[in-house]
Design a protein around this motif. Structure first.
Motif, short mmCIF file in Angstrom:
data_model
loop_
_atom_site.label_atom_id
_atom_site.label_comp_id
_atom_site.label_asym_id
_atom_site.label_seq_id
_atom_site.Cartn_x
_atom_site.Cartn_y
_atom_site.Cartn_z
N THR A 59 1.04 87.25 56.61
CA THR A 59 1.03 86.42 55.50
C THR A 59 0.92 85.11 55.87
O THR A 59 1.38 84.68 56.94
CB THR A 59 2.19 86.41 54.62
OG1 THR A 59 2.43 88.05 54.13
CG2 THR A 59 2.08 85.73 53.42
N LEU A 60 -0.17 84.21 55.13
CA LEU A 60 -0.02 82.80 55.62
C LEU A 60 0.63 81.85 54.47
O LEU A 60 0.62 82.24 53.49
CB LEU A 60 -1.70 82.56 55.63
CG LEU A 60 -2.42 83.10 56.89
CD1 LEU A 60 -3.97 82.92 56.61
CD2 LEU A 60 -2.04 82.84 58.16
N ILE A 61 0.93 80.68 54.89
CA ILE A 61 1.49 79.73 54.19
C ILE A 61 0.83 78.62 54.15
O ILE A 61 0.54 78.03 55.23
CB ILE A 61 2.96 79.54 54.56
CG1 ILE A 61 3.85 80.71 54.59
CG2 ILE A 61 3.51 78.53 53.80
CD1 ILE A 61 4.24 81.18 53.13
N VAL A 62 0.16 78.03 53.00
CA VAL A 62 -0.48 76.59 52.90
C VAL A 62 0.57 75.77 52.50
O VAL A 62 1.00 75.87 51.54
CB VAL A 62 -1.67 77.01 51.99
CG1 VAL A 62 -2.40 75.46 52.02
CG2 VAL A 62 -2.54 78.01 52.34
N GLN A 205 4.00 75.45 47.62
CA GLN A 205 3.09 75.94 48.74
C GLN A 205 2.29 77.23 48.43
O GLN A 205 2.55 77.83 47.12
CB GLN A 205 4.03 76.76 50.02
CG GLN A 205 5.10 77.79 49.56
CD GLN A 205 6.20 77.85 50.54
OE1 GLN A 205 6.65 76.93 50.88
NE2 GLN A 205 6.46 79.20 50.73
N LEU A 206 1.28 77.82 49.02
CA LEU A 206 0.40 78.82 48.53
C LEU A 206 0.62 79.99 49.48
O LEU A 206 0.64 79.63 50.77
CB LEU A 206 -0.94 78.43 48.52
CG LEU A 206 -1.25 77.09 47.46
CD1 LEU A 206 -2.48 76.82 47.57
CD2 LEU A 206 -0.67 77.30 46.22
N GLU A 207 0.87 81.20 49.12
CA GLU A 207 1.06 82.37 50.18
C GLU A 207 -0.18 83.20 50.00
O GLU A 207 -0.63 83.45 48.99
CB GLU A 207 2.26 83.14 49.68
CG GLU A 207 3.42 82.62 50.10
CD GLU A 207 4.56 83.61 49.88
OE1 GLU A 207 5.67 83.22 49.84
OE2 GLU A 207 4.41 84.75 50.21
N THR A 236 -1.94 75.20 57.41
CA THR A 236 -1.98 76.70 57.01
C THR A 236 -1.43 77.46 58.20
O THR A 236 -2.05 77.12 59.52
CB THR A 236 -3.07 77.22 56.44
OG1 THR A 236 -3.38 76.58 55.14
CG2 THR A 236 -3.14 78.66 56.36
N ARG A 237 -0.48 77.94 58.43
CA ARG A 237 0.03 78.83 59.50
C ARG A 237 0.65 80.20 58.86
O ARG A 237 0.80 80.44 57.61
CB ARG A 237 1.62 78.21 59.87
CG ARG A 237 1.28 77.10 60.84
CD ARG A 237 2.29 75.96 61.09
NE ARG A 237 2.64 75.51 59.79
CZ ARG A 237 3.76 74.57 59.72
NH1 ARG A 237 4.43 74.32 60.90
NH2 ARG A 237 3.95 74.07 58.66
N PHE A 242 5.61 79.47 60.18
CA PHE A 242 5.89 78.37 59.34
C PHE A 242 7.61 78.36 59.44
O PHE A 242 8.10 77.36 59.41
CB PHE A 242 5.29 78.86 58.06
CG PHE A 242 6.06 77.89 56.87
CD1 PHE A 242 5.61 76.69 56.63
CD2 PHE A 242 6.86 78.47 56.21
CE1 PHE A 242 6.13 75.96 55.90
CE2 PHE A 242 7.49 77.67 54.84
CZ PHE A 242 7.05 76.40 54.99
N GLN A 243 8.18 79.59 59.36
CA GLN A 243 9.52 79.38 59.03
C GLN A 243 10.30 79.04 60.51
O GLN A 243 11.06 78.29 60.43
CB GLN A 243 10.17 81.06 58.95
CG GLN A 243 9.75 81.43 57.35
CD GLN A 243 9.90 82.88 57.25
OE1 GLN A 243 9.54 83.46 58.13
NE2 GLN A 243 10.33 82.94 55.95
N THR A 244 9.74 79.35 61.51
CA THR A 244 10.06 78.91 63.06
C THR A 244 10.01 77.33 63.02
O THR A 244 11.00 77.02 63.45
CB THR A 244 9.42 79.63 64.04
OG1 THR A 244 9.31 80.85 63.74
CG2 THR A 244 10.30 79.48 65.25
N SER A 245 8.78 76.99 62.49
CA SER A 245 8.70 75.16 62.69
C SER A 245 9.51 74.75 61.77
O SER A 245 10.15 73.74 62.06
CB SER A 245 7.28 75.11 62.61
OG SER A 245 7.13 74.69 61.55
N THR A 246 9.85 75.34 60.64
CA THR A 246 10.76 74.60 59.59
C THR A 246 12.10 74.71 59.92
O THR A 246 12.81 73.80 60.08
CB THR A 246 10.57 75.32 58.27
OG1 THR A 246 9.30 75.58 57.91
CG2 THR A 246 11.22 74.64 57.23
N LEU A 247 12.30 75.73 60.68
CA LEU A 247 13.82 75.88 61.05
C LEU A 247 14.16 75.50 62.54
O LEU A 247 15.02 75.64 63.19
CB LEU A 247 14.20 77.33 61.11
CG LEU A 247 14.45 77.79 59.60
CD1 LEU A 247 14.78 79.45 59.75
CD2 LEU A 247 15.57 77.15 58.83
#
Ligand SMILES: Nc1ncnc2c1ncn2[C@@H]1O[C@H](COP(=O)(O)OP(=O)(O)OP(=O)(O)O)[C@@H](O)[C@H]1O
Ligand SMILES: [Mg+2]
Lengths: 384, 233
Positions: A59-62, A205-207, A236-237, A242-247
């Motif tokens: 899944t991609l997160i924008v 965000q858009l999934e 977009t990742r 996305f989660q790793t970079s957010t956390l």
């Protein structure tokens, strides 16, 4: 186990029981350390699941470029249509994120607003209480992840308010992705127009779900390329990235915490070894008497190892059991910026706890056991 | 061939620069059924000799053969097995395992033998009966008097039907009356059960119950008559 003890089991048990204060303190120490070990282990497992999960890779997160907290990412909803037109895109779901706390927190509450029908299709959610229809029809209805429900004691029908936000619980769901179980889902509109909200025409965000056979990373690049000309630039990742970079701050912390886990093992090791050494030194003469009676040095060795193993295993298993129970009942999670890591008990963790308790017990007993079995009989007898 | 053959046994200890040689070329034969007492001044090596016959210490040179087995040549593990099957050791004091009952203490050596549980139980009961402590089987060492403790120690030494029983000052820490009880008991075990015994003592009255009396001095063994011995001490 029985072979190791054999007929001398009563002797081993009674010896431990004779110094019960010492034995129980050691068992308690081993339990506390294994408790911490399992806790740290479950946090790490949670993190690993978050990033290694298949869905997280596909899944991609924008997200808005250079933004981190969900409140600061504002993507126009017409991006949904523009992305949908790109080749290789199966589905686009706008998600509005609201959290009570953007910083790292143990009591994070995360709301995700998304179109209910689309949500039901896109996510692997199973309602364990309540029903979908209320969620789909009622504007302020919410379905609540099992973990949050446990932590906040929510059942269908409860009213849940936090800050400006107030929702009616329509259902409680479980998910194959434990981190999902920390989320509260509402409809997209509710989070956009709710009291004090000002996100009309905007999503956090858009999934994006790529079609079969589409390389997600390549698609991500194309999405950012296509939206570059829009009012808001995007990054977009994959969901995992996305989660790793957010956390990322938390990830460092959790990586560091695994040293804490090892430190706990070292603690159990030295604690059990110390107790066993003391117990052996108290009984130098007794071991000499046993050898005189005909016990082989190797049997003395095994008796001492059995003693250490028993203490460590009992303590370790208690600690592991309590930790798993606490994890199961507590519904704990840690999170930051709208992304959470679930602490869940797991079979692997239980198994690891058992194996480690046993292993550490054996290792802790080796040195004192060598000491006990090597002492010359006559020298030891003369010490009395 | 004698049951126990000690040949040219030498043992020395090093204390700093000083070398003490308590035993030098000692020879001794013990026949099956013998009850030997050994006396001698303190520090002459009586305990040392006993420990080597017991296979818990090793000589510098010389050989000990028990019932055809040269125990001085056995490895540590094999020697332990030999002790389990052939040796009964009666200590002077502090010899019972404090966490085990009298019954369990007596049972310990028999746990190492290839016998059935029923046979083991029978032997332990017989051994306790032989020392007159059947009614104290469930008592822990701390609940027993010094004399009773010593009797449990004796029961433990005979439970495995050993080839030879050794005793190092078995009455050394008992009062006169209790000492007499133990003497009577040891004598009975030797006479009625034919147990071969090797005992070290400082008490001429205790030595007198033996069938052979030895005197150890300056590394050598002298066999004496009892009247001489009593006169000397
Ligand atoms: N491990 C040892 N290290 C050094 N010297 C030792 C050791 N064991 C015994 N000795 C010495 O060997 C000599 C004989 O000791 P042993 O205990 O055999 O004497 P003993 O005849 O039994 O004396 P006692 O009648 O006092 O019990 C003594 O001088 C003792 O100091
Ligand atoms: Mg002595």
């Amino acid at each position: 186990m029985m072979r190791l003890f054999g007929r001398f089991a009563p002797y081993v048990v009674k010896t431990l029981w004779r110094h019960r204060a010492r034995t129980l303190l050691t068992v308690g120490g081993a339990a506390v350390a294994m408790f911490v070990f399992c806790f740290v282990g479950s946090v790490q497992e949670g993190l690993r699941r978050l990033t290694a999960d298949e869905d997280a890779q596909r899944t991609l997160i924008v997200f808005q470029e250079n933004r981190f907290c969900p409140t600061s990412s504002r993507l126009p909803l017409d991006y949904v249509g523009r992305i949908q037109k790109l080749p290789g895109v199966a589905d686009v779901m706008p998600v509005q994120v609201w959290t009570n706390n953007c910083r790292a927190s143990l009591d994070i509450v995360v709301f995700n607003g998304a179109p209910p029908r689309q949500l039901r299709q896109a996510r692997d959610l199973t309602l364990i209480a309540g029903n979908w229809s209320e969620f789909e029809t009622r504007r302020d209805a919410a379905i609540v992840g099992r973990n949050v429900a446990q932590r906040r004691r929510l059942v269908p029908g409860s009213q849940f308010s936090i800050g400006e936000m107030s929702v009616k619980v329509a259902g409680v769901f479980s998910s194959s992705v434990p981190a999902e179980e920390n989320v509260i889902y509402t409809s997209l509109d509710f989070l956009q127009y709710g009291r004090g909200q000002d996100f009309i025409g905007i999503a956090t965000q858009l999934e994006v779900k790529p079609t079969e056979g589409t390389d997600p990373n390549e698609l991500a690049r194309r999405i950012d390329e296509a939206l570059k000309s829009g009012p808001v630039a995007t990054t977009t990742r994959s969901k995992g990235a996305f989660q790793t970079s957010t956390l990322s701050d938390l990830v460092d912390l959790i990586d560091f915490a695994h040293w804490l886990g090892y430190a706990c093992l070292a603690l159990v090791l030295s604690l059990v070894a110390t107790t066993t050494v003391m117990s052996v030194q108290d009984r130098i003469q007794e071991h000499a008497v046993l050898q005189t009676l005909g016990l082989r040095p190797s049997r003395i060795f095994r008796l001492v190892v059995a003693e250490s193993m028993l203490v460590c295993t009992i303590g370790g298993l208690c600690g592991t059991a309590v930790a798993l129970a606490a994890l199961g009942l507590g519904g704990m999670a840690i999170g930051a910026e709208g992304v959470t890591i679930a602490f869940r008990p797991s079979m692997q963790l239980a198994l690891l706890g058992c194996v480690i308790s046993l292993g550490v017990g054996i290792v802790a007993g080796v040195f004192p056991a060598i000491q006990a079995s090597r002492t010359p009989i006559v020298t030891a007898l003369r010490q009395g | 061939m004698a049951l126990v053959e000690i040949r040219n046994l030498t043992k020395s200890f090093r204390k700093g620069d000083e070398v003490i040689t308590p035993l030098e070329g000692v020879d001794l034969d013990v026949e099956s059924g013998d009850f030997i007492s050994m006396m001698g001044p303190s520090g002459t090596g009586k305990s040392t000799l006993l420990n080597m016959v017991s296979g818990i210490d090793r000589p510098d040179s010389g050989a000990i053969t028990v019932d055809g087995v040269e125990i001085t040549k056995l490895s540590r593990g094999k020697l332990a097995d030999w002790r389990a099957a052939n040796l009964g050791y009666i200590f002077q004091t502090h010899n019972l395992v404090p966490v085990l009952t009298a019954y369990e203490n007596v049972e310990l050596p028999s746990l190492l033998l290839p016998i059935s549980a029923a046979e083991r139980c029978k032997r332990v009961e017989l051994a306790l009966e032989a020392v007159g402590l059947s009614d104290r089987a469930d008592h822990y060492p701390r609940q027993l008097s010094g004399g009773q403790e010593q009797r449990v120690g004796i029961a433990r030494a005979i439970v495995a039907h050993p080839t030879v029983v050794v005793a190092d000052e078995p009455t050394g820490s008992l009062d006169a009356a209790t000492s007499v009880q133990i003497q009577v008991l040891l004598k009975r075990l030797n006479r009625e059960l034919g147990i071969t015994m090797l005992m070290v003592t400082h008490d001429p009255n205790v030595a007198a119950i033996a069938t052979r009396r030895l005197y150890l001095d300056r590394g050598q063994i002298v066999e004496t008559r009892s009247d001489e011995l009593v006169g000397q001490v």
